[in-house]
Design a protein around this motif. Structure first.
Motif, PDB file in Angstrom:
ATOM      1  N   ARG A  12       1.344  32.899  -7.824  1.00 60.57           N
ATOM      2  CA  ARG A  12       2.657  33.261  -7.803  1.00 60.57           C
ATOM      3  C   ARG A  12       3.533  32.396  -6.514  1.00 60.57           C
ATOM      4  NH1 ARG A  12       4.215  39.655  -5.663  1.00 60.57           N
ATOM      5  NH2 ARG A  12       6.357  39.421  -5.936  1.00 60.57           N
ATOM      6  N   VAL A  13       4.549  31.947  -7.228  1.00 56.62           N
ATOM      7  CA  VAL A  13       5.329  31.283  -6.236  1.00 56.62           C
ATOM      8  C   VAL A  13       6.855  31.986  -6.086  1.00 56.62           C
ATOM      9  CG1 VAL A  13       6.474  28.901  -5.792  1.00 56.62           C
ATOM     10  CG2 VAL A  13       4.315  29.228  -7.110  1.00 56.62           C
ATOM     11  N   THR A  14       7.008  32.020  -4.663  1.00 61.87           N
ATOM     12  CA  THR A  14       8.352  32.533  -4.599  1.00 61.87           C
ATOM     13  C   THR A  14       8.930  31.929  -3.274  1.00 61.87           C
ATOM     14  OG1 THR A  14       7.856  34.225  -2.857  1.00 61.87           O
ATOM     15  CG2 THR A  14       7.729  35.067  -5.129  1.00 61.87           C
ATOM     16  N   SER A  15      10.029  32.086  -2.716  1.00 63.01           N
ATOM     17  CA  SER A  15      10.332  31.493  -1.451  1.00 63.01           C
ATOM     18  C   SER A  15       9.769  32.083  -0.351  1.00 63.01           C
ATOM     19  CB  SER A  15      12.046  31.913  -1.499  1.00 63.01           C
ATOM     20  OG  SER A  15      12.241  33.067  -1.124  1.00 63.01           O
ATOM     21  N   LYS A  16       9.104  33.347  -0.439  1.00 65.18           N
ATOM     22  CA  LYS A  16       8.168  33.895   0.735  1.00 65.18           C
ATOM     23  C   LYS A  16       6.904  33.343   0.913  1.00 65.18           C
ATOM     24  CE  LYS A  16      11.085  37.498   1.609  1.00 65.18           C
ATOM     25  NZ  LYS A  16      10.981  38.645   1.474  1.00 65.18           N
ATOM     26  N   SER A  17       6.577  32.157  -0.126  1.00 67.88           N
ATOM     27  CA  SER A  17       5.442  31.565  -0.021  1.00 67.88           C
ATOM     28  C   SER A  17       5.631  30.587   1.055  1.00 67.88           C
ATOM     29  CB  SER A  17       5.053  30.808  -1.210  1.00 67.88           C
ATOM     30  OG  SER A  17       5.033  31.553  -2.278  1.00 67.88           O
ATOM     31  N   ASP A  18       6.829  30.084   1.262  1.00 62.71           N
ATOM     32  CA  ASP A  18       7.120  29.207   2.499  1.00 62.71           C
ATOM     33  C   ASP A  18       7.193  30.209   3.814  1.00 62.71           C
ATOM     34  OD1 ASP A  18       7.355  27.068   1.080  1.00 62.71           O
ATOM     35  OD2 ASP A  18       9.524  27.080   0.517  1.00 62.71           O
ATOM     36  N   VAL A  19       7.724  31.205   3.814  1.00 61.41           N
ATOM     37  CA  VAL A  19       7.996  32.006   4.911  1.00 61.41           C
ATOM     38  C   VAL A  19       6.239  32.077   5.602  1.00 61.41           C
ATOM     39  CG1 VAL A  19       8.568  34.229   5.547  1.00 61.41           C
ATOM     40  CG2 VAL A  19       9.873  33.172   4.134  1.00 61.41           C
ATOM     41  N   TYR A  20       5.403  32.529   4.534  1.00 68.24           N
ATOM     42  CA  TYR A  20       3.963  32.642   5.231  1.00 68.24           C
ATOM     43  C   TYR A  20       3.719  31.343   5.936  1.00 68.24           C
ATOM     44  CZ  TYR A  20      -0.953  33.299   5.196  1.00 68.24           C
ATOM     45  OH  TYR A  20      -2.322  33.633   5.763  1.00 68.24           O
ATOM     46  N   SER A  21       3.755  30.013   5.096  1.00 62.92           N
ATOM     47  CA  SER A  21       3.441  29.033   6.013  1.00 62.92           C
ATOM     48  C   SER A  21       3.987  28.631   7.110  1.00 62.92           C
ATOM     49  CB  SER A  21       3.827  27.841   4.943  1.00 62.92           C
ATOM     50  OG  SER A  21       3.101  28.147   3.643  1.00 62.92           O
ATOM     51  N   PHE A  22       5.466  29.029   7.060  1.00 57.19           N
ATOM     52  CA  PHE A  22       6.206  29.016   8.471  1.00 57.19           C
ATOM     53  C   PHE A  22       5.497  29.812   9.577  1.00 57.19           C
ATOM     54  CE2 PHE A  22       9.402  30.155  11.457  1.00 57.19           C
ATOM     55  CZ  PHE A  22       9.886  28.874  11.685  1.00 57.19           C
ATOM     56  N   GLY A  23       5.229  30.927   9.018  1.00 52.14           N
ATOM     57  CA  GLY A  23       4.468  31.855  10.213  1.00 52.14           C
ATOM     58  C   GLY A  23       3.464  31.106  10.929  1.00 52.14           C
ATOM     59  N   ALA A  24       2.560  30.843  10.101  1.00 56.81           N
ATOM     60  CA  ALA A  24       1.193  30.033  10.520  1.00 56.81           C
ATOM     61  C   ALA A  24       1.601  28.671  11.467  1.00 56.81           C
ATOM     62  CB  ALA A  24       0.279  29.268   9.467  1.00 56.81           C
ATOM     63  N   VAL A  25       2.653  27.906  11.065  1.00 55.42           N
ATOM     64  CA  VAL A  25       3.126  26.807  11.965  1.00 55.42           C
ATOM     65  C   VAL A  25       3.745  27.533  13.241  1.00 55.42           C
ATOM     66  CG1 VAL A  25       4.897  25.115  12.246  1.00 55.42           C
ATOM     67  CG2 VAL A  25       3.849  25.214  10.295  1.00 55.42           C
ATOM     68  N   LEU A  26       4.572  28.706  13.227  1.00 52.49           N
ATOM     69  CA  LEU A  26       4.959  29.328  14.600  1.00 52.49           C
ATOM     70  C   LEU A  26       3.838  29.497  15.406  1.00 52.49           C
ATOM     71  CD1 LEU A  26       7.610  29.835  15.642  1.00 52.49           C
ATOM     72  CD2 LEU A  26       7.713  32.099  14.761  1.00 52.49           C
ATOM     73  N   LEU A  27       2.864  30.224  14.938  1.00 54.86           N
ATOM     74  CA  LEU A  27       1.464  30.647  15.790  1.00 54.86           C
ATOM     75  C   LEU A  27       1.226  29.357  16.519  1.00 54.86           C
ATOM     76  CD1 LEU A  27      -0.163  33.391  13.561  1.00 54.86           C
ATOM     77  CD2 LEU A  27       1.224  33.747  15.705  1.00 54.86           C
ATOM     78  N   GLU A  28       0.837  28.359  15.736  1.00 57.02           N
ATOM     79  CA  GLU A  28       0.359  27.084  16.053  1.00 57.02           C
ATOM     80  C   GLU A  28       1.270  26.633  17.376  1.00 57.02           C
ATOM     81  OE1 GLU A  28      -0.641  23.911  13.331  1.00 57.02           O
ATOM     82  OE2 GLU A  28      -2.177  24.894  12.507  1.00 57.02           O
ATOM     83  N   LEU A  29       2.589  26.638  17.175  1.00 54.12           N
ATOM     84  CA  LEU A  29       3.506  26.413  18.179  1.00 54.12           C
ATOM     85  C   LEU A  29       3.395  27.195  19.619  1.00 54.12           C
ATOM     86  CD1 LEU A  29       6.916  25.773  16.221  1.00 54.12           C
ATOM     87  CD2 LEU A  29       5.606  23.879  17.632  1.00 54.12           C
ATOM     88  N   ILE A  30       2.882  28.228  19.419  1.00 50.33           N
ATOM     89  CA  ILE A  30       2.857  29.092  20.723  1.00 50.33           C
ATOM     90  C   ILE A  30       1.462  29.037  21.241  1.00 50.33           C
ATOM     91  CG2 ILE A  30       4.849  30.340  20.251  1.00 50.33           C
ATOM     92  CD1 ILE A  30       2.970  32.732  19.601  1.00 50.33           C
ATOM     93  N   ALA A  31       0.473  28.750  20.526  1.00 54.15           N
ATOM     94  CA  ALA A  31      -0.892  28.781  20.877  1.00 54.15           C
ATOM     95  C   ALA A  31      -1.648  27.451  21.068  1.00 54.15           C
ATOM     96  CB  ALA A  31      -1.890  29.229  19.514  1.00 54.15           C
ATOM     97  N   ARG A  32      -0.773  26.312  20.466  1.00 49.46           N
ATOM     98  CA  ARG A  32      -1.233  24.974  20.650  1.00 49.46           C
ATOM     99  C   ARG A  32      -2.770  24.647  20.128  1.00 49.46           C
ATOM    100  NH1 ARG A  32       1.070  20.990  25.265  1.00 49.46           N
ATOM    101  NH2 ARG A  32       1.048  19.176  24.216  1.00 49.46           N
ATOM    102  N   LYS A  33      -3.111  25.423  19.169  1.00 49.99           N
ATOM    103  CA  LYS A  33      -4.393  25.430  18.476  1.00 49.99           C
ATOM    104  C   LYS A  33      -4.239  25.195  17.032  1.00 49.99           C
ATOM    105  CE  LYS A  33      -7.067  27.905  21.948  1.00 49.99           C
ATOM    106  NZ  LYS A  33      -5.889  28.681  22.688  1.00 49.99           N
ATOM    107  N   SER A  34      -4.935  24.780  16.165  1.00 49.11           N
ATOM    108  CA  SER A  34      -4.822  24.410  14.893  1.00 49.11           C
ATOM    109  C   SER A  34      -5.428  25.392  14.025  1.00 49.11           C
ATOM    110  CB  SER A  34      -5.553  23.227  14.298  1.00 49.11           C
ATOM    111  OG  SER A  34      -5.791  23.100  13.159  1.00 49.11           O
TER     112      SER A  34
END
Length: 666
Positions: free
Chosen positions: A217-239
């Motif tokens: 299932r593909v929606t614009s909210k799929s990108d929102v999920y991925s962005f959330g992961a990137v945002l966590l990496e930015l504050i944790a500096r872990k992968s």
């Protein structure tokens, strides 16, 4: 519905489809395989490699324009390639990597994009370079802006775009650490914004929406999920992909009210930041909700939160301005040998919306408030320059873009000046050229005159380098002259209207980090009605030494006024003397001295700058001098057009390159 079907064109053959894309997207250039070999010097500089292809560094034509060339490894990916080109070609946004063109050959599939100097975000967690919280939020903001744009219904069709593969490797960073989203290889068009289903699930599992993975299932909210992961990496500096962090750990820490600090990067986990970091973590985990996709926020809502936090961090007194604390260190690290794949290690609006940082409009010119200006300039803390009428301050936007903010003195208020500024805003918001400074926004609720926000020119102005003690080779002087002439040629033949600049001088020819010129200073600019190239000016704000004498006498303005001013600049470039200079205890005027030299000695050699008077370059300097003399002719019809000036300068530049090669062989 396919992206291109709105024009009701049926394309049955692959080659016809390729031709259709090139023909119907005028901003996309078509390259041959031979062109690409020339651009990349036979693929000599590999800068990245992935599952689909290789990326090479290249230089486009003789434009001094560095590009990235992505070469698909497999020839059977033609349909995927065509789809990526179709989607990428529709988008134009400052936080999306610009697509320049493509090569659709029999054996090779390649795309050419703008080269982004600081690589990607992928290696952030492996670095020991300190990156402030505000800069990390700025990177997130750039990505959020790009996704918000893609998820909006204002592209060239009725479809929005789901990127489908948001991850640090696909978030490139420019010289200011401004994010540029790239790689649209698995992006999908969502016609009317509806959900799509696919059985061909692709992407990076660590950043992939579990609903997309399980159900297709593909929606614009799929990108929102991925962005959330990137945002966590930015504050944790872990992968995420290496298992260093998980969404569930952050969700539990936020729910329990303890344990969050241990998950964060220690360098930003200061007490003064903890409230904001907790809010960021909550937003990121909300983006990654799995049980109910509707609970995930829209990207424009995410951007609103980020703007608020950026304003708080930058104006809370906890950090120095990012241009002082971060960029210099990053650039120093790059100079010491970091590769371009990543900055942190050597491994590879049609309807205006109100925000804390302004109103975004379809022409990319933002309206700011006085409060915004205070935040952008850190309360006017970094003065770049000043004049009788104005001050210019360095600033930084919410996505890390460096800017120059021009404020006018309260003592300079004048109705004519206000009208001239308003005209310049209208003109600059309608034109776009690579050698013209970009107007990014303005503030009209200032107490007296509007405040203008421009892109930042890192190397100052031509005036700065011309009258410094720095080495200033002839090759560089010619490059600046050619590119400036091209900018003026564009203004004199703009599709918007014919524009007379009115104030061409070295201090209005700014230089970016690559010493490429950017024409600025549009306060005296005027639009010239079609078939009426001779109009009367009301008030001028130009330097007398660069003003056309014919204009001074008559008050009439024409594009040939710019030709005269440019001629003065050419004389300065080859002499390194000001329009009025001191010599042998006397003030001398540059133009009469050059004319006298040509009339008496049939040569301008007596006036040339000794620093560029190599024997093999004398003929080149003479050609520039003759061209400058024609530009400042008092017979206005005898002056060349800027198109003719640009062509002759290009010819002179080729002449210089030939003489240099000849000297090298000797």
């Amino acid at each position: 519905m396919e992206l291109l079907q709105e024009k009701n064109i049926h394309v049955s053959q692959r080659d016809d489809k390729a031709k259709w894309i090139i023909d119907n997207y005028s901003n996309i250039r078509s390259f041959t395989e031979h062109d690409i070999e020339k651009i990349t010097s036979n693929y000599s500089t590999l800068i990245g490699k992935g599952g689909f292809g290789e990326v090479f560094r290249g230089v486009l034509d003789d434009e001094d324009d560095v590009v990235a060339v992505k070469r698909y490894i497999r020839g059977d990916l033609r349909e995927e390639f065509m789809k990526e080109i179709r989607i990428h070609a529709q988008m134009s946004h400052k936080n999306i990597v610009k697509l320049i063109g493509c090569c659709i050959g029999k054996n090779r599939l390649m795309m050419v994009t703008k080269f982004i100097s600081n690589g990607n975000l992928d290696a952030l967690h492996n670095s020991d370079i300190f990156i402030p919280l505000s800069t990390r939020l700025g990177i997130a903001m750039g990505c959020a802006k790009a996704l918000s744009y893609m998820h909006s219904m204002h592209l060239s069709s009725s479809s929005l775009i789901c990127h489908g593969d948001i991850k640090p490797a696909n978030i490139l960073l420019d010289a200011n650490l401004t994010a540029k989203v790239s790689d649209f290889g698995i992006s999908k068009s969502l016609s009317g914004g509806i959900t799509r289903w696919t059985s061909n699930v692709k992407g990076s599992i660590a950043y992939m929406d579990p609903i997309y993975y399980r159900e297709g299932r593909v929606t614009s909210k799929s990108d929102v999920y991925s962005f959330g992961a990137v945002l966590l990496e930015l504050i944790a500096r872990k992968s995420m992909k290496e298992g260093g962090i998980s969404c569930e750990a952050f969700r539990q820490a936020c729910a329990k009210g303890k344990g969050l600090r241990e998950l964060l990067d220690i360098e930003i986990a200061e007490e003064c930041n903890m409230n904001i970091l907790e809010e960021i973590a909550k937003l990121a985990t909300k983006c990654m909700i799995v049980d109910n996709i509707k609970k995930r926020p829209q990207m424009n809502d995410v951007a609103e939160h980020l703007r608020t936090w950026i304003f708080q961090v930058r104006n809370g007194g906890h950090e120095k301005p990012a241009w002082e604390s971060t960029l210099d260190k990053v650039h120093d690290a790059l100079k010491k040998g970091m590769q371009s794949a990543g900055i942190f290690s050597s491994s590879i609006i049609s309807n205006p919306q109100k925000h804390n940082f302004g109103i975004f409009r379809s022409n990319d010119v933002t309206i700011f408030t006085k409060k915004d200006i205070s935040g952008i300039t850190n309360n006017s803390s970094h003065l770049l320059g000043k004049s009788t009428f104005c001050n210019v301050y360095k600033g930084i936007l919410d996505d890390n873009t460096l800017v120059a903010v021009k404020t006018y003195s309260v003592f300079s208020y004048d109705e004519d000046l206000r009208n001239s500024i308003s005209t310049s805003i209208t003109i600059m918001s309608k034109i776009a050229h690579r050698y013209i400074i970009k107007l990014l926004g303005h503030c009209s609720d200032a107490d007296h005159l509007p405040i203008l926000i421009y892109e930042y020119a890192a190397k100052g102005s031509l005036n700065d380098i011309l009258y410094s003690k720095e080495d200033f080779p002839l090759e560089l002087r010619l490059k600046i002259a050619v590119k400036t002439a091209e900018a003026l040629e564009f203004l004199h033949s703009s599709a918007f209207c014919v524009i007379r600049h009115g104030n061409i001088k070295p201090s209005n020819i700014l230089l970016d980090s690559n010493l490429m010129p950017k024409v600025a200073g549009f306060t005296s600019s005027r639009r010239i009605a079609e078939n009426n190239n001779d109009q009367v000016a009301s008030m001028e704000f130009a330097h007398i030494h660069y003003m056309d004498p014919i204009h001074i006498q008559s008050g009439h303005f024409t594009v040939k006024n710019d030709v005269y001013s440019f001629g003065v600049v050419l004389f300065e470039l080859i002499s390194r003397k000001k329009p009025v200079y001191h010599c042998h205890d006397k003030n001398r005027r540059l133009i009469p001295e050059f004319i006298r030299a040509y009339e008496t000695a049939k040569s301008g050699k007596a006036m040339f700058d000794e620093g560029i008077m190599a024997e093999e370059d004398i003929a080149v300097l003479e050609e520039i001098g003759r061209l400058a003399r024609e530009c400042v002719s008092l017979e206005i019809d005898g002056r060349p057009t800027m198109k003719e000036v640009a062509e002759r300068l290009k010819m002179i530049r080729r002449m210089k390159e030939s003489s240099a090669m000849g000297a090298a062989r000797c």
